[in-house]
Design an enzyme around this catalytic site. Structure first.
Site, short mmCIF file in Angstrom:
data_model
loop_
_atom_site.label_atom_id
_atom_site.label_comp_id
_atom_site.label_asym_id
_atom_site.label_seq_id
_atom_site.Cartn_x
_atom_site.Cartn_y
_atom_site.Cartn_z
N ARG A 189 2.55 0.63 -4.66
CA ARG A 189 3.27 1.27 -3.52
C ARG A 189 2.38 0.23 -2.40
O ARG A 189 1.19 0.46 -2.18
CB ARG A 189 2.95 2.53 -3.28
CG ARG A 189 3.67 3.27 -2.21
CD ARG A 189 3.60 4.98 -2.49
NE ARG A 189 2.42 5.21 -1.99
CZ ARG A 189 2.25 6.65 -1.53
NH1 ARG A 189 3.09 7.39 -1.29
NH2 ARG A 189 0.90 6.66 -1.04
N THR B 72 3.85 0.37 4.26
CA THR B 72 5.32 0.54 4.29
C THR B 72 5.74 1.73 3.54
O THR B 72 6.71 2.33 3.65
CB THR B 72 6.24 -0.50 3.85
OG1 THR B 72 5.88 -0.85 2.54
CG2 THR B 72 6.01 -1.93 4.78
N ASP C 186 -5.74 9.47 -4.98
CA ASP C 186 -5.34 8.25 -5.63
C ASP C 186 -5.61 8.11 -7.18
O ASP C 186 -6.45 8.12 -7.56
CB ASP C 186 -5.85 7.08 -5.02
CG ASP C 186 -5.20 6.03 -5.40
OD1 ASP C 186 -4.86 5.76 -6.74
OD2 ASP C 186 -4.84 5.24 -4.49
N ASP D 73 -6.91 5.00 -8.85
CA ASP D 73 -8.32 4.72 -8.71
C ASP D 73 -9.23 5.77 -9.58
O ASP D 73 -10.08 5.45 -9.90
CB ASP D 73 -8.75 5.19 -7.09
CG ASP D 73 -8.41 3.90 -6.40
OD1 ASP D 73 -8.04 2.67 -6.77
OD2 ASP D 73 -8.24 3.94 -4.96
O1 LIG Z 1 6.27 7.96 -5.06
P1 LIG Z 1 5.53 6.83 -4.54
O2 LIG Z 1 5.58 7.09 -2.99
O3 LIG Z 1 5.97 5.46 -4.97
O4 LIG Z 1 4.13 6.77 -4.80
C1 LIG Z 1 3.61 7.05 -6.30
C2 LIG Z 1 2.97 5.91 -7.07
O5 LIG Z 1 1.88 5.62 -6.19
C3 LIG Z 1 0.76 5.26 -7.16
O6 LIG Z 1 0.58 4.02 -7.75
P2 LIG Z 1 -0.21 2.84 -6.79
O7 LIG Z 1 0.90 2.29 -5.83
O8 LIG Z 1 -1.40 3.38 -6.12
O9 LIG Z 1 -0.48 1.88 -7.85
P3 LIG Z 1 -1.73 2.00 -8.89
O10 LIG Z 1 -1.06 2.78 -10.10
O11 LIG Z 1 -1.74 0.51 -9.49
O12 LIG Z 1 -2.83 2.41 -8.54
C4 LIG Z 1 1.18 6.34 -8.47
O13 LIG Z 1 0.75 6.12 -9.55
C5 LIG Z 1 2.78 5.94 -8.31
O14 LIG Z 1 3.10 4.82 -8.98
O1 LIG Z 2 -0.91 11.39 -3.65
C1 LIG Z 2 -0.83 10.33 -4.06
C2 LIG Z 2 0.46 9.57 -3.66
C3 LIG Z 2 0.59 8.36 -4.20
N1 LIG Z 2 -0.32 7.87 -5.18
C4 LIG Z 2 -1.36 8.38 -5.50
O2 LIG Z 2 -2.01 8.04 -6.41
N2 LIG Z 2 -1.45 9.69 -4.89
MG LIG Z 3 -3.32 3.89 -6.59
#
Ligand SMILES: O=P(O)(O)OC[C@H]1O[C@H](OP(=O)(O)OP(=O)(O)O)[C@H](O)[C@@H]1O
Ligand SMILES: O=c1cc[nH]c(=O)[nH]1
Ligand SMILES: [Mg+2]
Length: 208
Positions: free
Chosen positions: A103, A107, A199, A202
């Site tokens: 994400r 944006t 997160d 993370d």
């Molecule tokens: O419903 P949304 O608003 O799209 O957000 C949720 C997304 O955000 C996080 O991923 P992230 O972008 O942090 O990637 P990562 O898993 O690599 O940390 C999470 O694991 C989802 O995939």
């Molecule tokens: O709360 C949130 C939203 C998006 N992605 C995450 O990991 N946590």
């Molecule tokens: Mg993430």
């Protein structure tokens, strides 16, 4: 869209533990897999079975087995990998279809960067796993790929869902069933789920 909030005491307890601000990487990772396992149990409760006769210890015996068994598990990178071990406990022979979506922090829009999908998706049940359904953009982007390949039976498994994400996913794909361990209050101004888990990627990978 059908939304199943899994209210089992074990699920509620484990999600409660995951919300602790001082949780270690080890504990968060273990709990993500454990809740993933419990959600999978629920998400597969309607799989069709058939009766077959096998050779038992005392002669032929009728047993039930899952019909077809064509399933693909779809982790959304990265964080979805944290639930995978739990999901695969129950589906050890499932094909894995990996989808990379992150994400954009500014944006909040999903950015697709990788895919390696199982074959015959039009015949498979897809179980998409990601801990967080926030705006819903990442889940919708992953399901877009599966739908484009003809996948008809799609189940989404998340640890925590925001009402905003449930609404968006339901509008995009009303035929999908969402299994979640919790439906939280709202998204904050940065798109994080409140109270949420923080997160998830993370926390699972120990990055910051
Ligand atoms: O419903 P949304 O608003 O799209 O957000 C949720 C997304 O955000 C996080 O991923 P992230 O972008 O942090 O990637 P990562 O898993 O690599 O940390 C999470 O694991 C989802 O995939
Ligand atoms: O709360 C949130 C939203 C998006 N992605 C995450 O990991 N946590
Ligand atoms: Mg993430």
């Amino acid at each position: 869209m059908n939304v199943v909030t899994v209210n089992h005491p074990l699920v509620k307890h484990k999600i409660g533990l995951m919300r602790r601000g001082d949780i270690s990487t080890k504990n968060f990772r273990e709990l993500a897999a454990e809740v993933g396992s419990l959600l999978t149990y629920e998400a597969t409760s309607d799989l069709a079975t058939e009766t077959v006769t096998i050779e038992g210890w005392n002669g032929p015996v009728e047993v039930e087995q899952i019909q077809g068994k064509k399933i693909t598990v779809v982790p959304i990178l990265r964080a979805g990998l944290g639930m995978m071990d739990g999901v695969l406990e129950h589906l050890p022979g499932a094909r894995i279809s990996v989808v990379g979506v992150y994400r954009d922090e500014e944006t909040l829009k999903p950015v697709h960067y990788f895919q390696k999908l199982a074959s015959d998706l039009q015949e498979r049940i897809a179980i998409v796993v990601d801990p967080m359904l926030a705006t819903g953009g990442s889940m919708i982007a992953a399901i877009d790929l599966l739908k484009a390949k003809g996948c008809k039976d799609i189940r989404a498994l998340v640890l925590v869902a925001a009402p905003e994400g449930i609404k968006a996913l339901g509008e995009a794909y009303p035929d999908v069933t969402l299994y979640t361990a919790a439906v939280d209050s709202h998204l904050n101004e940065n798109g994080y789920i409140i109270p949420g888990l923080g997160d998830a990627g993370d926390k699972i990978f120990g990055t910051k």
